[in-house]
Design a protein around this motif. Structure first.
Motif, PDB file in Angstrom:
ATOM      1  N   TYR A   1      40.758  26.389  33.682  1.00  0.00           N
ATOM      2  CA  TYR A   1      39.468  26.425  32.982  1.00  0.00           C
ATOM      3  C   TYR A   1      39.692  26.275  31.479  1.00  0.00           C
ATOM      4  CZ  TYR A   1      37.988  28.402  37.437  1.00  0.00           C
ATOM      5  OH  TYR A   1      37.745  28.605  38.774  1.00  0.00           O
ATOM      6  N   PRO A   2      40.274  25.161  31.048  1.00  0.00           N
ATOM      7  CA  PRO A   2      40.636  25.016  29.624  1.00  0.00           C
ATOM      8  C   PRO A   2      39.435  25.042  28.677  1.00  0.00           C
ATOM      9  CG  PRO A   2      40.860  22.931  30.795  1.00  0.00           C
ATOM     10  CD  PRO A   2      40.629  23.974  31.835  1.00  0.00           C
ATOM     11  N   LEU A   3      38.288  24.520  29.116  1.00  0.00           N
ATOM     12  CA  LEU A   3      37.118  24.474  28.243  1.00  0.00           C
ATOM     13  C   LEU A   3      36.491  25.851  28.037  1.00  0.00           C
ATOM     14  CD1 LEU A   3      35.403  21.195  29.555  1.00  0.00           C
ATOM     15  CD2 LEU A   3      36.931  21.483  27.585  1.00  0.00           C
ATOM     16  N   HIS A   4      36.749  26.774  28.961  1.00  0.00           N
ATOM     17  CA  HIS A   4      36.160  28.119  28.883  1.00  0.00           C
ATOM     18  C   HIS A   4      37.199  29.174  28.497  1.00  0.00           C
ATOM     19  CE1 HIS A   4      32.561  26.497  30.786  1.00  0.00           C
ATOM     20  NE2 HIS A   4      33.341  25.940  31.698  1.00  0.00           N
ATOM     21  N   TYR A   5      38.400  28.724  28.132  1.00  0.00           N
ATOM     22  CA  TYR A   5      39.509  29.641  27.862  1.00  0.00           C
ATOM     23  C   TYR A   5      39.151  30.661  26.778  1.00  0.00           C
ATOM     24  CZ  TYR A   5      44.276  31.118  26.619  1.00  0.00           C
ATOM     25  OH  TYR A   5      45.402  31.849  26.351  1.00  0.00           O
ATOM     26  N   SER A   6      38.660  30.176  25.646  1.00  0.00           N
ATOM     27  CA  SER A   6      38.332  31.074  24.526  1.00  0.00           C
ATOM     28  C   SER A   6      37.162  31.979  24.844  1.00  0.00           C
ATOM     29  CB  SER A   6      38.027  30.250  23.267  1.00  0.00           C
ATOM     30  OG  SER A   6      39.144  29.476  22.898  1.00  0.00           O
ATOM     31  N   ALA A   7      36.227  31.491  25.648  1.00  0.00           N
ATOM     32  CA  ALA A   7      35.055  32.298  25.992  1.00  0.00           C
ATOM     33  C   ALA A   7      35.402  33.400  26.992  1.00  0.00           C
ATOM     34  CB  ALA A   7      33.961  31.404  26.561  1.00  0.00           C
ATOM     35  N   ILE A   8      36.378  33.125  27.888  1.00  0.00           N
ATOM     36  CA  ILE A   8      36.757  34.117  28.904  1.00  0.00           C
ATOM     37  C   ILE A   8      37.688  35.170  28.314  1.00  0.00           C
ATOM     38  CG2 ILE A   8      37.997  34.450  31.079  1.00  0.00           C
ATOM     39  CD1 ILE A   8      37.045  31.657  31.912  1.00  0.00           C
ATOM     40  N   LEU A   9      38.741  34.726  27.626  1.00  0.00           N
ATOM     41  CA  LEU A   9      39.743  35.655  27.091  1.00  0.00           C
ATOM     42  C   LEU A   9      39.457  35.933  25.619  1.00  0.00           C
ATOM     43  CD1 LEU A   9      43.000  34.368  28.811  1.00  0.00           C
ATOM     44  CD2 LEU A   9      41.697  36.423  29.332  1.00  0.00           C
ATOM     45  N   THR A  10      38.407  36.688  25.382  1.00  0.00           N
ATOM     46  CA  THR A  10      38.082  37.119  24.025  1.00  0.00           C
ATOM     47  C   THR A  10      38.938  38.325  23.652  1.00  0.00           C
ATOM     48  OG1 THR A  10      36.330  38.572  24.840  1.00  0.00           O
ATOM     49  CG2 THR A  10      35.712  36.306  24.286  1.00  0.00           C
ATOM     50  N   ASN A  11      38.977  38.666  22.385  1.00  0.00           N
ATOM     51  CA  ASN A  11      39.783  39.818  21.937  1.00  0.00           C
ATOM     52  C   ASN A  11      39.381  41.123  22.622  1.00  0.00           C
ATOM     53  OD1 ASN A  11      41.266  38.152  20.323  1.00  0.00           O
ATOM     54  ND2 ASN A  11      40.291  38.746  18.406  1.00  0.00           N
ATOM     55  N   PRO A  12      38.061  41.424  22.768  1.00  0.00           N
ATOM     56  CA  PRO A  12      37.691  42.652  23.496  1.00  0.00           C
ATOM     57  C   PRO A  12      38.172  42.660  24.940  1.00  0.00           C
ATOM     58  CG  PRO A  12      35.834  41.859  22.201  1.00  0.00           C
ATOM     59  CD  PRO A  12      36.879  40.790  22.147  1.00  0.00           C
ATOM     60  N   VAL A  13      38.098  41.505  25.599  1.00  0.00           N
ATOM     61  CA  VAL A  13      38.567  41.428  26.987  1.00  0.00           C
ATOM     62  C   VAL A  13      40.067  41.688  27.056  1.00  0.00           C
ATOM     63  CG1 VAL A  13      38.930  39.853  28.931  1.00  0.00           C
ATOM     64  CG2 VAL A  13      36.724  39.908  27.777  1.00  0.00           C
ATOM     65  N   ILE A  14      40.832  41.092  26.142  1.00  0.00           N
ATOM     66  CA  ILE A  14      42.288  41.293  26.114  1.00  0.00           C
ATOM     67  C   ILE A  14      42.616  42.763  25.884  1.00  0.00           C
ATOM     68  CG2 ILE A  14      44.400  40.750  24.841  1.00  0.00           C
ATOM     69  CD1 ILE A  14      43.121  37.988  24.268  1.00  0.00           C
ATOM     70  N   ALA A  15      41.903  43.401  24.960  1.00  0.00           N
ATOM     71  CA  ALA A  15      42.137  44.828  24.678  1.00  0.00           C
ATOM     72  C   ALA A  15      41.831  45.680  25.908  1.00  0.00           C
ATOM     73  CB  ALA A  15      41.286  45.263  23.493  1.00  0.00           C
ATOM     74  N   LYS A  16      40.753  45.348  26.610  1.00  0.00           N
ATOM     75  CA  LYS A  16      40.358  46.139  27.781  1.00  0.00           C
ATOM     76  C   LYS A  16      41.349  45.996  28.926  1.00  0.00           C
ATOM     77  CE  LYS A  16      35.386  46.087  26.794  1.00  0.00           C
ATOM     78  NZ  LYS A  16      34.066  45.519  27.174  1.00  0.00           N
ATOM     79  N   VAL A  17      41.780  44.756  29.212  1.00  0.00           N
ATOM     80  CA  VAL A  17      42.714  44.580  30.333  1.00  0.00           C
ATOM     81  C   VAL A  17      44.087  45.161  29.984  1.00  0.00           C
ATOM     82  CG1 VAL A  17      41.512  42.577  31.271  1.00  0.00           C
ATOM     83  CG2 VAL A  17      43.337  42.221  29.602  1.00  0.00           C
ATOM     84  N   GLY A  18      44.473  45.087  28.703  1.00  0.00           N
ATOM     85  CA  GLY A  18      45.729  45.699  28.285  1.00  0.00           C
ATOM     86  C   GLY A  18      45.693  47.208  28.425  1.00  0.00           C
ATOM     87  N   LEU A  19      44.585  47.822  27.994  1.00  0.00           N
ATOM     88  CA  LEU A  19      44.433  49.274  28.113  1.00  0.00           C
ATOM     89  C   LEU A  19      44.366  49.692  29.574  1.00  0.00           C
ATOM     90  CD1 LEU A  19      43.981  52.014  26.717  1.00  0.00           C
ATOM     91  CD2 LEU A  19      41.526  51.506  26.699  1.00  0.00           C
ATOM     92  N   THR A  20      43.684  48.916  30.401  1.00  0.00           N
ATOM     93  CA  THR A  20      43.597  49.227  31.832  1.00  0.00           C
ATOM     94  C   THR A  20      44.968  49.185  32.492  1.00  0.00           C
ATOM     95  OG1 THR A  20      41.349  48.307  31.924  1.00  0.00           O
ATOM     96  CG2 THR A  20      42.530  48.546  34.011  1.00  0.00           C
ATOM     97  N   THR A  21      45.773  48.196  32.129  1.00  0.00           N
ATOM     98  CA  THR A  21      47.125  48.088  32.682  1.00  0.00           C
ATOM     99  C   THR A  21      47.979  49.286  32.286  1.00  0.00           C
ATOM    100  OG1 THR A  21      46.971  45.676  32.555  1.00  0.00           O
ATOM    101  CG2 THR A  21      49.167  46.613  32.798  1.00  0.00           C
ATOM    102  N   PHE A  22      47.849  49.711  31.029  1.00  0.00           N
ATOM    103  CA  PHE A  22      48.598  50.878  30.562  1.00  0.00           C
ATOM    104  C   PHE A  22      48.142  52.146  31.282  1.00  0.00           C
ATOM    105  CE2 PHE A  22      48.793  54.475  27.518  1.00  0.00           C
ATOM    106  CZ  PHE A  22      50.176  54.606  27.463  1.00  0.00           C
ATOM    107  N   LEU A  23      46.824  52.337  31.383  1.00  0.00           N
ATOM    108  CA  LEU A  23      46.299  53.540  32.040  1.00  0.00           C
ATOM    109  C   LEU A  23      46.638  53.571  33.522  1.00  0.00           C
ATOM    110  CD1 LEU A  23      42.774  53.874  30.361  1.00  0.00           C
ATOM    111  CD2 LEU A  23      44.827  55.233  29.908  1.00  0.00           C
ATOM    112  N   ARG A  24      46.664  52.400  34.156  1.00  0.00           N
ATOM    113  CA  ARG A  24      47.067  52.348  35.560  1.00  0.00           C
ATOM    114  C   ARG A  24      48.472  52.905  35.737  1.00  0.00           C
ATOM    115  NH1 ARG A  24      48.831  46.867  38.708  1.00  0.00           N
ATOM    116  NH2 ARG A  24      50.412  47.030  37.057  1.00  0.00           N
ATOM    117  N   ALA A  25      49.387  52.478  34.873  1.00  0.00           N
ATOM    118  CA  ALA A  25      50.768  52.957  34.960  1.00  0.00           C
ATOM    119  C   ALA A  25      50.845  54.455  34.678  1.00  0.00           C
ATOM    120  CB  ALA A  25      51.649  52.178  33.982  1.00  0.00           C
TER     121      ALA A  25
END
Length: 332
Positions: free
Chosen positions: A134-158
């Motif tokens: 999905y190259p045309l939607h890459y920036s719209a899908i992986l925004t900075n808030p989304v990256i922060a949320k999935v990173g925090l979720t991965t850390f909290l899962r561990a």
């Protein structure tokens, strides 16, 4: 009253300290073993700190792929600093003692950030899937808030999955001595010193391995299956080559991370009597050392943007384009 006495007796069976014995059977070789360990640790620290510096300072690297790479570098730094300093103190100065609480803290950090490493690799695979499919939607899908949320979720899962390890281990009664045949406090290496029932520890450890490792590997496999299907459909051979090249570094990181883990897992369960304990322990250390050492090298060699940034810094050339936020305005 009887219950209180039982609790007090169990507390008395918790050792004040453990003795980390290093690599059993190879005590005379500890100095020689320490050289590759120390070299890999230094390379890992320098390489990952360098990657973090580049990602922080270069505007061209302020993209989702490199934010995930920064998470991976931070995870690798914690993994190295949690184990290797103590291992080197055993090899060099025979400082084998570690308090019970310090052992639990080390165990928590090792297993938490091992799980974090697996989770970040899974996120990076999803990042490559979105970028290629999905190259045309890459920036719209992986925004900075989304990256922060999935990173925090991965850390909290561990964190959430590993915290019970410390409580399960702390509440065990210990009466089989306090010598751990390892260079660090691994969960089951400590639990085996208990004279209590460690079946719950073993079952829970297997569940965590399934919840983290198997889930992440499944996501990585599905992501790369979809990527392969999308790349094969590309009409241009040049486009296919470029798409594959963007995944090369990440595939290498996956191999370096999971290969020692699989060897350690299967050898413990199916080859425990055929493989000497010293081999198990060396592989367990390589499992924690190899990914932090190789990830900066692989990404530095295989990623053009990082390679260009490093070459520009080493050559001392000043770029007139506003790529570096660390460059003084007077130098631009």
């Amino acid at each position: 009253m009887r219950l209180v006495m039982l609790m007090l007796n169990q507390t008395d069976l918790s050792p004040a300290l453990f003795i980390l014995n290093g690599v059993p059977g190879l005590e005379d070789m500890h100095i020689w073993i320490s050289f590759p360990f120390c070299s890999m640790c230094v390379l890992a620290m320098v390489g990952n700190c360098g990657l973090l510096y580049l990602i922080r300072c270069e505007d061209s690297l302020h993209r989702p792929m490199y934010y995930f790479l920064a998470m991976l570098s931070l995870t690798d730094l914690v993994m190295c600093s949690s184990t290797i300093p103590k291992a080197l103190s055993i090899f060099w100065f025979h400082l084998k003692e570690i308090s019970f609480d310090e052992c639990l803290v080390q165990m928590f950090f090792i297993h938490t950030f091992t799980g974090m490493e697996s989770g970040v690799l899974m996120l990076m695979a999803l990042d490559r899937y979105v970028a290629i499919c999905y190259p045309l939607h890459y920036s719209a899908i992986l925004t900075n808030p989304v990256i922060a949320k999935v990173g925090l979720t991965t850390f909290l899962r561990a964190v959430i999955l590993i915290i019970p390890f410390t409580f399960l281990t702390k509440n065990l009664p210990y009466c089989k001595g306090n010598i751990i045949l390892h260079t660090y406090c691994d969960h089951m290496s400590v639990a085996k010193l208990s004279c209590g029932n460690v079946k719950v520890n073993a079952i829970y450890g297997l569940m965590v391995a399934l919840l983290i490792g198997d889930f992440d590997i499944l996501c990585i496999t599905i992501s790369y299956t979809m990527i392969l299907r999308a790349v094969v459909k590309l009409s241009s051979a040049d486009a296919r080559q470029k798409a594959f090249s963007t995944c090369t570094a990440h595939i290498c990181a996956i191999i370096f991370s999971y290969s020692p883990a699989f060897f350690s897992f299967f050898s413990h369960r199916f080859g425990g009597h055929m493989i000497p304990p010293s081999c198990h322990i060396i592989v367990a250390n390589i499992y924690l050392l190899l990914p932090p050492t190789m990830n900066p090298v692989v990404y530095g060699v295989k990623t053009k943007q990082i390679r260009d940034c490093v070459l520009r810094i080493l050559s001392g050339s000043e770029d007139t384009k506003p790529q570096s936020i660390c460059m003084d305005n007077s130098q631009k």
